[in-house]
Design an enzyme around this catalytic site. Structure first.
Site, short mmCIF file in Angstrom:
data_model
loop_
_atom_site.label_atom_id
_atom_site.label_comp_id
_atom_site.label_asym_id
_atom_site.label_seq_id
_atom_site.Cartn_x
_atom_site.Cartn_y
_atom_site.Cartn_z
N HIS A 1 0.83 -1.20 0.00
CA HIS A 1 0.00 0.00 0.00
C HIS A 1 0.86 1.25 0.00
CE1 HIS A 1 -3.52 -2.37 1.96
NE2 HIS A 1 -3.89 -2.04 0.74
N CYS B 1 -3.16 0.66 9.60
CA CYS B 1 -4.13 -0.35 9.16
C CYS B 1 -5.16 -0.69 10.23
CB CYS B 1 -3.41 -1.66 8.81
SG CYS B 1 -1.94 -1.48 7.78
#
Length: 260
Positions: free
Chosen positions: A168, A255
């Site tokens: 990511h 996250c």
């Protein structure tokens, strides 16, 4: 006046499931330990609450071993929330599971309907724009649909690119304040942070780049002393959280929560 890029009243987290060993990972470096994951989760939640924020702690979902990584399921902005459309097929159902909680917190909730995909781990909201990194989990069509909603709410959105082999965009960067970004040198070299103040993680400590600024604190993974020292010298109050087990599932500090 509250700065919505790093000053938050609430956060949403989810407890790790007993099935975490079935979670996705780019490289198999061993299975995470549930007890270790639960201990780290508790420390993380305690750090968030220590700032005075309300933390909504959701129950684990054994059917979705990656569901503790709630950030990928939604984007929370002052005007409303946007439910994402994950690029990993096994994670698609997580959005429906968290939707009722998001709707209870926001009057205006939109959805990425597809066919494109976007995951929250590829989205960095700064004081002047929203940066969205194209990656294996976020594609051009998803970015376009997200931009339409963000523009309607008055946000400028800029597409950037996640380094090859990096899961990511925020694996390699995080927001420290409205105009300061902590990043790896490889990501900064792309030029995507021109106009920002950039702090580099130490060489060999690239995994420290995924951190979160949450009110007065910066939460970062433990075990990266030179980067922690850099942040301390820059005037940030650092709390180090054991990320050993989350890292086995390519997870980091951002996250693990939705912040608003």
């Amino acid at each position: 006046m509250r700065n919505p890029t790093f000053e938050f009243a609430r956060a949403i987290t989810r407890k790790p499931a007993t099935t975490i060993a079935e979670g996705l990972r780019a490289e198999d470096i061993g299975n995470p330990n549930l007890d270790g994951m639960l201990a780290a989760h508790s420390a993380y939640v305690s750090a968030l609450r220590s700032t005075g924020a309300e933390v909504i702690e959701l129950e684990p979902l054994d059917a979705y071993p990656d569901a503790q990584f709630v950030e990928d399921t939604a984007l929370c902005l002052p005007q409303g929330a946007i439910l994402m459309r994950p690029g990993a097929p096994s994670r698609m159902g997580e959005v429906a599971e968290i939707a009722s909680t998001i709707r209870a917190c926001y009057d205006d909730v939109r959805e990425i309907k597809g066919p494109g995909h976007v995951e929250g781990g590829d989205i960095l909201v700064t004081g002047k724009e929203i940066l969205v990194g194209r990656s294996d989990r976020t594609d051009a069509a998803g970015v376009t649909e997200l931009a339409e909603i963000a523009n309607e709410w008055g946000h400028a959105l800029r597409e950037v690119f996640t380094p090859e082999g990096v899961l990511h965009f925020k694996t390699d960067c995080s927001l420290m304040d409205a105009e300061t970004i902590l990043a790896t040198k490889r990501l900064d070299a792309s030029g995507c942070f021109e106009g920002y103040r950039v702090l580099h993680v130490a060489d060999g400590e690239e995994a420290a780049a995924n951190a979160i600024r949450f009110n007065n604190l910066v939460l970062m993974a433990a075990g990266f002393p030179r980067t922690a020292d850099t942040l301390d010298k820059a005037g940030f109050e650092v709390v180090q959280i054991d990320n050993t087990d989350c890292a086995k599932l390519d997870g980091g500090m951002s996250c693990l929560s939705l912040r608003f």
